[in-house]
Write a protein that holds these residues in place. Structure first.
Motif, short mmCIF file in Angstrom:
data_model
loop_
_atom_site.label_atom_id
_atom_site.label_comp_id
_atom_site.label_asym_id
_atom_site.label_seq_id
_atom_site.Cartn_x
_atom_site.Cartn_y
_atom_site.Cartn_z
N THR A 168 4.34 3.99 2.80
CA THR A 168 4.28 2.65 2.22
C THR A 168 4.13 1.62 3.33
OG1 THR A 168 5.67 3.32 0.36
CG2 THR A 168 5.51 0.96 0.80
N GLN A 169 3.24 0.67 3.10
CA GLN A 169 3.02 -0.43 4.05
C GLN A 169 3.06 -1.74 3.28
OE1 GLN A 169 2.37 -0.33 7.50
NE2 GLN A 169 2.42 -2.54 7.45
N GLU A 170 3.89 -2.66 3.74
CA GLU A 170 3.99 -3.98 3.12
C GLU A 170 3.13 -4.97 3.89
OE1 GLU A 170 5.96 -5.03 0.49
OE2 GLU A 170 6.64 -2.98 0.11
N PHE A 171 2.52 -5.91 3.19
CA PHE A 171 1.71 -6.95 3.81
C PHE A 171 2.22 -8.32 3.37
CE2 PHE A 171 -0.93 -3.23 3.37
CZ PHE A 171 -1.48 -3.11 4.63
N TYR A 202 0.87 -1.18 0.00
CA TYR A 202 0.00 0.00 0.00
C TYR A 202 0.90 1.22 0.00
CZ TYR A 202 -3.09 3.65 1.77
OH TYR A 202 -3.78 4.82 1.95
N THR A 203 0.65 2.15 -0.94
CA THR A 203 1.43 3.38 -1.00
C THR A 203 0.48 4.54 -1.17
OG1 THR A 203 3.24 2.18 -2.07
CG2 THR A 203 3.28 4.57 -2.23
N LEU A 252 -6.71 -0.82 6.36
CA LEU A 252 -7.45 0.27 5.73
C LEU A 252 -8.57 0.80 6.63
CD1 LEU A 252 -7.62 -0.98 2.04
CD2 LEU A 252 -6.20 0.85 2.98
N THR A 253 -9.24 -0.09 7.36
CA THR A 253 -10.28 0.33 8.29
C THR A 253 -9.69 1.21 9.39
OG1 THR A 253 -11.60 -1.64 7.83
CG2 THR A 253 -12.07 -0.46 9.89
N ASP A 254 -8.55 0.78 9.95
CA ASP A 254 -7.88 1.58 10.99
C ASP A 254 -7.46 2.93 10.43
OD1 ASP A 254 -8.22 -0.48 12.79
OD2 ASP A 254 -6.13 -1.19 12.66
N ARG A 255 -6.97 2.94 9.22
CA ARG A 255 -6.52 4.18 8.59
C ARG A 255 -7.70 5.13 8.36
NH1 ARG A 255 -1.78 6.05 6.33
NH2 ARG A 255 -2.06 7.17 4.39
N MET A 256 -8.84 4.59 7.92
CA MET A 256 -10.03 5.43 7.72
C MET A 256 -10.52 6.00 9.05
SD MET A 256 -12.25 3.64 4.67
CE MET A 256 -12.51 2.13 5.56
N ARG A 257 -10.49 5.18 10.09
CA ARG A 257 -10.91 5.67 11.42
C ARG A 257 -9.99 6.80 11.89
NH1 ARG A 257 -11.90 -0.21 13.63
NH2 ARG A 257 -14.10 -0.43 13.08
N ALA A 258 -8.70 6.63 11.70
CA ALA A 258 -7.74 7.66 12.12
C ALA A 258 -7.97 8.95 11.33
CB ALA A 258 -6.31 7.17 11.92
N GLU A 259 -8.22 8.84 10.03
CA GLU A 259 -8.48 10.03 9.22
C GLU A 259 -9.76 10.71 9.68
OE1 GLU A 259 -8.42 9.18 5.04
OE2 GLU A 259 -6.33 8.51 5.11
N LYS A 260 -10.78 9.93 9.99
CA LYS A 260 -12.05 10.49 10.46
C LYS A 260 -11.84 11.23 11.78
CE LYS A 260 -16.84 9.32 11.38
NZ LYS A 260 -17.84 8.26 11.44
N GLU A 261 -11.07 10.63 12.69
CA GLU A 261 -10.77 11.28 13.97
C GLU A 261 -10.00 12.57 13.75
OE1 GLU A 261 -8.78 8.48 16.50
OE2 GLU A 261 -10.52 7.14 16.55
N ASN A 262 -9.05 12.55 12.83
CA ASN A 262 -8.28 13.76 12.52
C ASN A 262 -9.17 14.84 11.93
OD1 ASN A 262 -5.88 12.73 13.48
ND2 ASN A 262 -5.20 12.01 11.48
#
Length: 105
Positions: free
Chosen positions: A14-17, A8-9, A74-84
């Motif tokens: 960048t995040q590797e899975f 993911y970039t 991605l869910t965690d990232r969306m939650r963090a963006e929403k909180e921000n």
């Protein structure tokens, strides 16, 4: 056997899975029907079958693990963006006296 990977970039991040060594199943934790539907008596009619003990079956199960990792990330990232976003609106309201409704117009 080679293991599938995903990258993911976004915006310089960048995040590797990697699914890891396992064990892997085709019963993904993020690909099931919702708990709300299950609690209401719903049934997962599309539940996948167990993987075969073959290279393709093992790949299928590893891909399910990889998909779960990506979905959680991605869910965690969306939650963090929403909180921000909420923090930004609250900061503007408190610091600048901007009303929240004017932001959405």
């Amino acid at each position: 056997m080679l293991s599938p990977t995903a990258t993911y970039t976004s915006d310089g991040f960048t995040q590797e899975f990697h699914p890891g060594d396992g064990p892997h199943t085709t019963d993904g934790s993020t690909t099931q029907i919702s708990d709300i539907v299950l609690n209401a008596g719903g049934e997962d009619r599309d539940k996948p079958s167990a993987p075969n003990d073959t290279p393709m079956g093992e790949l299928r199960a590893a891909l399910t693990t990889l998909q779960d990792q990506i979905n959680v990330f991605l869910t965690d990232r969306m939650r963090a963006e929403k909180e921000n976003d909420t923090d930004d609106i609250e900061r503007k309201v408190l610091d600048e006296g901007v009303e929240e409704d004017s932001e959405s117009e």
